[in-house]
Design a protein around this motif. Structure first.
Motif, PDB file in Angstrom:
ATOM      1  N   LEU A 171       0.848  -1.186   0.000  1.00 20.90           N
ATOM      2  CA  LEU A 171       0.000   0.000   0.000  1.00 20.90           C
ATOM      3  C   LEU A 171       0.883   1.235   0.000  1.00 20.90           C
ATOM      4  N   MET A 172       0.494   2.233  -0.755  1.00 21.68           N
ATOM      5  CA  MET A 172       1.220   3.495  -0.740  1.00 21.68           C
ATOM      6  C   MET A 172       0.644   4.378   0.349  1.00 21.68           C
ATOM      7  N   VAL A 173       1.475   4.754   1.307  1.00 17.39           N
ATOM      8  CA  VAL A 173       1.030   5.497   2.492  1.00 17.39           C
ATOM      9  C   VAL A 173       1.941   6.693   2.698  1.00 17.39           C
ATOM     10  N   LYS A 174       1.349   7.819   3.061  1.00 15.89           N
ATOM     11  CA  LYS A 174       2.149   8.993   3.426  1.00 15.89           C
ATOM     12  C   LYS A 174       2.714   8.785   4.819  1.00 15.89           C
ATOM     13  N   MET A 175       4.011   8.926   4.959  1.00 15.83           N
ATOM     14  CA  MET A 175       4.641   8.764   6.263  1.00 15.83           C
ATOM     15  C   MET A 175       5.893   9.629   6.341  1.00 15.83           C
ATOM     16  N   ARG A 176       6.304   9.857   7.572  1.00 20.89           N
ATOM     17  CA  ARG A 176       7.505  10.663   7.782  1.00 20.89           C
ATOM     18  C   ARG A 176       8.731   9.767   7.662  1.00 20.89           C
ATOM     19  N   HIS A 177       9.652  10.180   6.823  1.00 28.29           N
ATOM     20  CA  HIS A 177      10.873   9.410   6.601  1.00 28.29           C
ATOM     21  C   HIS A 177      12.045  10.372   6.478  1.00 28.29           C
ATOM     22  N   GLU A 178      12.980  10.237   7.415  1.00 28.33           N
ATOM     23  CA  GLU A 178      14.169  11.096   7.442  1.00 28.33           C
ATOM     24  C   GLU A 178      13.791  12.578   7.432  1.00 28.33           C
ATOM     25  N   GLY A 179      12.777  12.911   8.239  1.00 25.47           N
ATOM     26  CA  GLY A 179      12.393  14.309   8.420  1.00 25.47           C
ATOM     27  C   GLY A 179      11.441  14.861   7.382  1.00 25.47           C
ATOM     28  N   ARG A 180      11.053  14.018   6.389  1.00 28.17           N
ATOM     29  CA  ARG A 180      10.142  14.479   5.337  1.00 28.17           C
ATOM     30  C   ARG A 180       8.939  13.548   5.266  1.00 28.17           C
ATOM     31  N   VAL A 181       7.782  14.127   4.929  1.00 36.70           N
ATOM     32  CA  VAL A 181       6.584  13.323   4.698  1.00 36.70           C
ATOM     33  C   VAL A 181       6.541  12.961   3.220  1.00 36.70           C
ATOM     34  N   GLU A 182       6.508  11.681   2.924  1.00 38.92           N
ATOM     35  CA  GLU A 182       6.540  11.240   1.541  1.00 38.92           C
ATOM     36  C   GLU A 182       5.726   9.954   1.380  1.00 38.92           C
ATOM     37  N   ASN A 183       5.361   9.651   0.152  1.00 36.89           N
ATOM     38  CA  ASN A 183       4.669   8.398  -0.150  1.00 36.89           C
ATOM     39  C   ASN A 183       5.667   7.251  -0.140  1.00 36.89           C
ATOM     40  N   ARG A 184       5.361   6.226   0.648  1.00 36.91           N
ATOM     41  CA  ARG A 184       6.211   5.047   0.718  1.00 36.91           C
ATOM     42  C   ARG A 184       5.347   3.793   0.640  1.00 36.91           C
ATOM     43  N   ALA A 185       5.954   2.738   0.167  1.00 39.44           N
ATOM     44  CA  ALA A 185       5.242   1.464   0.052  1.00 39.44           C
ATOM     45  C   ALA A 185       5.314   0.716   1.383  1.00 39.44           C
ATOM     46  N   VAL A 186       4.142   0.328   1.884  1.00 35.75           N
ATOM     47  CA  VAL A 186       4.062  -0.505   3.084  1.00 35.75           C
ATOM     48  C   VAL A 186       3.709  -1.919   2.633  1.00 35.75           C
ATOM     49  N   TYR A 187       4.636  -2.827   2.791  1.00 35.67           N
ATOM     50  CA  TYR A 187       4.444  -4.216   2.389  1.00 35.67           C
ATOM     51  C   TYR A 187       3.679  -4.950   3.486  1.00 35.67           C
ATOM     52  N   VAL A 188       2.601  -5.636   3.112  1.00 37.63           N
ATOM     53  CA  VAL A 188       1.736  -6.317   4.072  1.00 37.63           C
ATOM     54  C   VAL A 188       1.657  -7.794   3.711  1.00 37.63           C
ATOM     55  N   ALA A 189       1.886  -8.646   4.706  1.00 32.20           N
ATOM     56  CA  ALA A 189       1.742 -10.092   4.526  1.00 32.20           C
ATOM     57  C   ALA A 189       0.696 -10.588   5.521  1.00 32.20           C
ATOM     58  N   ILE A 190      -0.417 -11.113   5.003  1.00 27.64           N
ATOM     59  CA  ILE A 190      -1.499 -11.623   5.847  1.00 27.64           C
ATOM     60  C   ILE A 190      -1.674 -13.105   5.554  1.00 27.64           C
ATOM     61  N   GLY A 191      -1.532 -13.926   6.577  1.00 31.17           N
ATOM     62  CA  GLY A 191      -1.675 -15.365   6.409  1.00 31.17           C
ATOM     63  C   GLY A 191      -2.978 -15.878   6.985  1.00 31.17           C
ATOM     64  N   ILE A 192      -3.560 -16.890   6.351  1.00 33.49           N
ATOM     65  CA  ILE A 192      -4.724 -17.600   6.878  1.00 33.49           C
ATOM     66  C   ILE A 192      -4.214 -18.925   7.417  1.00 33.49           C
ATOM     67  N   ASP A 193      -4.372 -19.157   8.735  1.00 29.96           N
ATOM     68  CA  ASP A 193      -3.836 -20.386   9.316  1.00 29.96           C
ATOM     69  C   ASP A 193      -4.806 -21.548   9.121  1.00 29.96           C
ATOM     70  N   LEU A 194      -4.460 -22.706   9.659  1.00 27.52           N
ATOM     71  CA  LEU A 194      -5.262 -23.923   9.468  1.00 27.52           C
ATOM     72  C   LEU A 194      -6.610 -23.848  10.162  1.00 27.52           C
ATOM     73  N   ASP A 195      -6.760 -22.926  11.099  1.00 23.14           N
ATOM     74  CA  ASP A 195      -8.050 -22.734  11.766  1.00 23.14           C
ATOM     75  C   ASP A 195      -8.887 -21.655  11.102  1.00 23.14           C
ATOM     76  N   GLY A 196      -8.381 -21.085   9.996  1.00 24.10           N
ATOM     77  CA  GLY A 196      -9.132 -20.066   9.281  1.00 24.10           C
ATOM     78  C   GLY A 196      -8.979 -18.666   9.834  1.00 24.10           C
ATOM     79  N   ARG A 197      -8.036 -18.472  10.743  1.00 20.77           N
ATOM     80  CA  ARG A 197      -7.829 -17.152  11.344  1.00 20.77           C
ATOM     81  C   ARG A 197      -6.805 -16.351  10.541  1.00 20.77           C
ATOM     82  N   LYS A 198      -7.080 -15.047  10.416  1.00 20.34           N
ATOM     83  CA  LYS A 198      -6.146 -14.156   9.743  1.00 20.34           C
ATOM     84  C   LYS A 198      -5.063 -13.714  10.714  1.00 20.34           C
TER      85      LYS A 198
END
Length: 293
Positions: A171-198
């Motif tokens: 996801l592209m999110v505005k965040m502060r990085h090295e003193g500046r607010v800029e668009n950065r990619a936030v990598y997200v990994a979501i797993g579904i386990d054997l019980d069906g829970r995220k």
């Protein structure tokens, strides 16, 4: 040390409802006020070196000098407390230090604002303007630093050996990085386990999304205990399937249906997009290809 149950029963003898416990004049506020004041008097006794009615200690050159009032803010609301003073002005309460009017409850607000990229000065000004609370920069730093170890522990925690389904997206999110607010990619990994829970397996940030960085993410997941995944759901990022197969060679790569629909609509005129999108949904929602005949 547990609290005496008989004492609790006495305190709740006249309890009729939640208002008696957490209301404006509820027991929680009264107890907080009484305990804080009692603790500060104990601190002053330790500071002076003698009890209040001990006449033998009054020759030490310092003594009690009445109290001053302070409005204390916390989860219980506001309470006016009596802060004890000493004649020499050298007493510094520890439980509620001088100039501090927040007892508890603002830590989550500080962390929330910090996570949104606000600077220490901006957080300080916001709390003063909205809540009328004076919070020192050092306190803000202490609050944010306190969760760093928890964050690191969460980021490196062991994972399950098998996740039937793994969703990977950035996801592209505005965040502060090295003193500046800029668009950065936030990598997200979501797993579904054997019980069906995220389970959010992790979050990572980078300047932009790329298959090379995803390879690092997948390698980290493997090093944290993930041995296999059945289906990896991803978008159409170039090189992404190859990165997955290099770490989990038996995983089936499933392109995200939303991305597939969007890509197909690029070849359709604007007026026909709505109808074509509806038809494509029926295609992708079909249980088998026999339903399309």
């Amino acid at each position: 040390m547990g609290i005496d149950k008989e004492l609790i029963d006495k305190l709740l003898a006249d309890y009729k409802g939640p208002e008696d416990l957490i209301g404006e004049q509820g027991l929680l506020k009264q107890l907080t006020k009484a305990l804080v004041e009692r603790a500060m008097h104990a601190e002053l006794t330790h500071h002076l070196g003698y009890e209040k009615n001990d006449s033998g200690g009054k020759g030490s050159g310092n003594s009690r000098n009445g109290t001053s009032t302070k409005t204390l803010k916390g989860d219980f609301g506001e309470a006016v407390i009596e802060v004890p003073r000493d004649r020499n002005g050298t007493f510094e309460p520890k439980i509620v230090p001088r100039h501090q009017r927040r007892f508890s409850g603002f830590d989550d607000k500080i962390l929330s604002m910090y996570a949104r990229g606000m600077t220490t000065r901006e957080i300080q000004g916001h709390l003063q303007e909205i809540y009328g609370v004076e919070v020192s920069p050092s306190l803000i730093s202490e609050v944010t630093d306190a969760v760093i170890e928890e964050v690191k522990a969460w980021q490196t925690r062991p994972l399950e050996p098998l996740y039937p389904i793994l969703f990977l997206d950035a996801l592209m999110v505005k965040m502060r990085h090295e003193g500046r607010v800029e668009n950065r990619a936030v990598y997200v990994a979501i797993g579904i386990d054997l019980d069906g829970r995220k389970d959010v397996l992790g979050l990572w940030t980078s300047a932009n999304e790329g298959a090379k960085f995803w390879l690092q993410v997948l390698t980290e997941l493997r090093n944290r205990g993930v041995k296999d995944i059945f289906i990896a759901c991803v978008d159409g990022l170039k090189g992404f399937p190859q990165a997955i197969e290099s770490v989990f060679p038996q995983a089936q790569v499933q392109l995200c249906i939303v991305h597939l629909v969007r890509a197909s609509l690029n070849y359709v005129g604007w007026k026909e997009r709505k109808q074509v999108a509806q038809d494509l949904k029926s295609v992708y929602r079909a249980a088998t290809d026999g339903r399309l005949c």
